[in-house]
Enzyme design. Structure first.
Site, PDB file in Angstrom:
ATOM      1  N   TYR A  72      40.478  30.417  46.451  1.00  0.00           N
ATOM      2  CA  TYR A  72      41.041  31.191  47.470  1.00  0.00           C
ATOM      3  C   TYR A  72      40.301  31.242  48.698  1.00  0.00           C
ATOM      4  O   TYR A  72      39.754  32.043  49.247  1.00  0.00           O
ATOM      5  CB  TYR A  72      40.518  32.709  46.827  1.00  0.00           C
ATOM      6  CG  TYR A  72      41.137  33.074  45.423  1.00  0.00           C
ATOM      7  CD1 TYR A  72      42.588  32.578  45.281  1.00  0.00           C
ATOM      8  CD2 TYR A  72      40.416  33.155  44.163  1.00  0.00           C
ATOM      9  CE1 TYR A  72      43.346  32.876  43.946  1.00  0.00           C
ATOM     10  CE2 TYR A  72      40.928  33.242  42.956  1.00  0.00           C
ATOM     11  CZ  TYR A  72      42.205  33.035  42.859  1.00  0.00           C
ATOM     12  OH  TYR A  72      42.844  33.246  41.613  1.00  0.00           O
ATOM     13  N   ASP A  87      49.975  40.981  28.610  1.00  0.00           N
ATOM     14  CA  ASP A  87      48.929  39.858  29.278  1.00  0.00           C
ATOM     15  C   ASP A  87      47.502  40.415  29.137  1.00  0.00           C
ATOM     16  O   ASP A  87      47.152  41.417  29.665  1.00  0.00           O
ATOM     17  CB  ASP A  87      49.196  39.637  30.790  1.00  0.00           C
ATOM     18  CG  ASP A  87      48.231  38.948  31.508  1.00  0.00           C
ATOM     19  OD1 ASP A  87      47.209  38.500  31.066  1.00  0.00           O
ATOM     20  OD2 ASP A  87      48.319  38.396  32.679  1.00  0.00           O
TER      21      ASP A  87
END
Length: 423
Positions: free
Chosen positions: A16, A243
Site C-alpha cells: 500500500y 468472509d
C-alpha cells in the site's frame, strides 16, 4: 557499506505504498511472545497480531514444533495427498457450521475469495443459469486485493477505485447500520431484500464479512442482518458466502462470526489466524450442494483452480497445530478478558476532540476519528508507549494476540489513546 534500511529502500516494495516508500520501516530482529524486538534494541508490544494473524503470539512452542517436526516440505496437491492436509480439512469441517463439509485449501485470504466467487458462478451454471454472473454485497466491505476480491470491496471508500472500469461491476447494497446490537432494523433488511429482488436474475451469490467489516472501516453490525441474508439467498437460490478471514477463530468472541447469528453460509472463507501467522494459507469451505454443482459437467466438471503451493504440508501442519492450540486453551475467556481491558482502557478516548466513536467487540478495539489520522504522529505516540500500531484512514485500532497479558493489553489501550491524541 549499505545498511539494511538503505537496501530495503532501494529494492523492497512494501504494501500500500510507493517505491521507494515515504517513510522508513522499523527493522525487526526478533519476535517472541507478544513483543517485537527492533534493531535499536527497543521492544514493542504488538497491538496488531501481525495483521490479525498471530493470535498465539510469536515463537509458540506448539507451532514451532509443527515446523521443526520431521515432515515433507512440499508436494504438489494434484494427484497426491498427505496426512497434514487431510487432518486439517477434517478439523475445519468439525469446528465450522455443520453444512460445510468440503475444503479447498488456498494460498491466501484473497485467493480464497477468488475461489468462492468461482464456486458461485459454477453453481449457477450447473443449474442452467449462466447469465447469473454478478455478486451482491454491501458497502463498507473489504475482501482482498486480487481482482474478483477487489470487485466486491467498497467501490468508493475502498482502496481500489483506480481499477474502476476494469473490475467486474457487482451489485452493492447500502452499508449495514453500524451497531452490533439493539432494536431490529427491519428497514435495512427490507432494503437488502429489495436489492436482491431487483437483481435476482443476474446474481450468482452474496458475499459479506459477518458482524465485523475489517479493513473497509472496522465497523460492527448486528448479526440479525446475516439471518436476513440467509433468507434472501434461499429465496433466490443464491450462494451465500461469509468472509471470515479476519473474524474466524475467535476474534469476535465466537469461534466464527456466523455463530453470533446462528446461521450457516454456503461457502466460508478462512485465513489469517488459521496458521497463527506462521505461514500463508487460507481455505474456502462449502456445502455438499455447492460442491456437487461445481463438480457437475454443466457447472464445469470441477473447480478450475490449483495453486502451486495448495495444501503445502508444512503450512497444513502449522495450521493444524494452531487450531488445536486455540481449542485446547480457554480462547473464549482470553478474548473476553482482552475486551474488558480494552473497554476500560479506551474509554478516555471518548473525551478527546476529533473522536467520533470508540467501540470494542471481542478482542477488537477501535477509535474512529472525524478526520484522517496523521499516521506518523500516531505511530510515534504509540512507540513512545512501547506499542506497535498501524492506523489507517480515520481509524486507530488494535487486535492484540489472544495470549496478551492484562498489563500488555492495558499498555496497548494507553497507546491507542495517545495515538488518537497526537494523530
Amino acid at each position: 557499506m549499505s545498511t539494511l534500511r538503505d537496501l530495503d529502500r532501494q529494492h523492497v516494495w512494501h504494501p500500500y505504498g510507493p517505491m521507494p516508500g515515504r517513510t522508513d520501516p522499523l527493522v525487526v530482529t526478533d519476535a517472541r511472545g507478544v513483543r517485537l524486538t527492533l534493531a535499536d534494541g527497543r521492544e514493542l508490544v504488538d497491538g496488531m497480531s501481525s495483521w490479525w494473524a498471530a493470535v498465539h503470539g510469536y515463537r509458540h512452542p506448539a507451532l514451532d514444533a509443527a515446523l521443526h517436526a520431521d515432515a515433507v516440505s512440499h508436494v504438489m496437491f494434484g494427484g497426491l495427498t498427505h496426512h497434514p492436509a487431510v487432518e486439517l480439512a477434517t478439523t475445519l469441517v468439525e469446528i465450522t457450521p455443520a453444512p460445510l463439509q468440503h475444503v479447498f485449501l488456498a494460498d491466501s485470504g484473497s485467493i480464497s475469495i477468488e475461489v468462492a466467487v468461482k464456486m458461485c458462478l459454477q453453481y449457477q451454471r450447473a443449474h442452467g443459469r449462466p447469465g447469473r454472473t454478478r455478486m451482491m454485497t454491501w458497502r463498507g466491505g473489504y475482501h482482498g486485493d486480487t481482482f474478483a476480491a477487489m470487485s466486491v470491496c467498497d467501490p468508493d471508500g475502498g482502496m481500489h477505485s483506480l481499477w474502476q472500469g476494469f473490475l467486474p461491476q457487482q451489485v452493492f447494497a447500502d452499508a449495514p447500520p453500524a451497531a452490533y446490537d439493539g432494536p431490529h432494523d427491519t428497514a435495512f433488511d427490507e432494503h437488502l431484500a429489495a436489492v436482491a429482488e431487483q437483481h435476482a436474475g443476474e446474481l450468482a451469490g452474496i458475499v459479506v464479512e459477518p458482524v465485523v467489516q475489517g479493513a473497509g472501516g472496522m465497523r460492527f453490525h448486528s448479526p440479525r442482518h446475516l439471518r436476513a441474508l440467509r433468507e434472501i439467498a434461499d429465496r433466490h437460490d443464491l450462494v451465500l458466502v461469509f468472509d471470515e478471514i479476519a473474524t474466524g477463530f475467535g476474534r469476535t468472541g465466537e469461534l466464527f462470526a456466523a455463530d453470533h447469528a446462528g446461521v450457516a453460509p454456503d461457502v466460508m472463507c478462512v485465513g489469517k489466524a488459521l496458521t497463527g501467522g506462521y505461514l500463508t494459507m487460507a481455505a474456502a469451505l462449502c456445502t455438499t450442494a455447492v460442491a456437487a454443482a461445481v463438480s457437475d459437467e454443466r457447472g464445469g466438471g470441477g473447480l478450475m483452480h490449483g495453486p502451486t503451493f495448495m495444501g503445502n504440508p508444512l503450512a497444513s501442519r502449522v495450521a493444524l497445530a494452531s487450531v488445536r492450540e486455540l481449542l485446547r486453551r480457554d480462547w473464549r475467556g482470553e478474548v473476553e478478558a482482552i475486551g474488558e481491558v480494552l473497554t476500560a482502557g479506551l474509554a478516555p478516548a471518548r473525551e478527546l476532540p476529533g473522536v467520533r466513536d470508540v467501540r470494542v467487540l471481542g478482542a477488537i478495539g477501535v477509535v474512529e476519528l472525524d478526520h484522517d489520522v496523521d499516521v506518523p504522529a500516531a505511530q510515534a505516540a504509540a512507540e513512545r508507549h512501547g506499542v506497535w500500531l498501524r492506523p489507517f484512514r480515520n481509524l486507530i485500532y488494535t487486535m492484540p494476540p489472544f495470549v496478551s497479558a492484562p498489563e500488555d493489553v492495558a499498555r496497548i489501550a494507553e497507546a491507542v489513546v495517545a495515538a488518537a491524541t497526537d494523530g
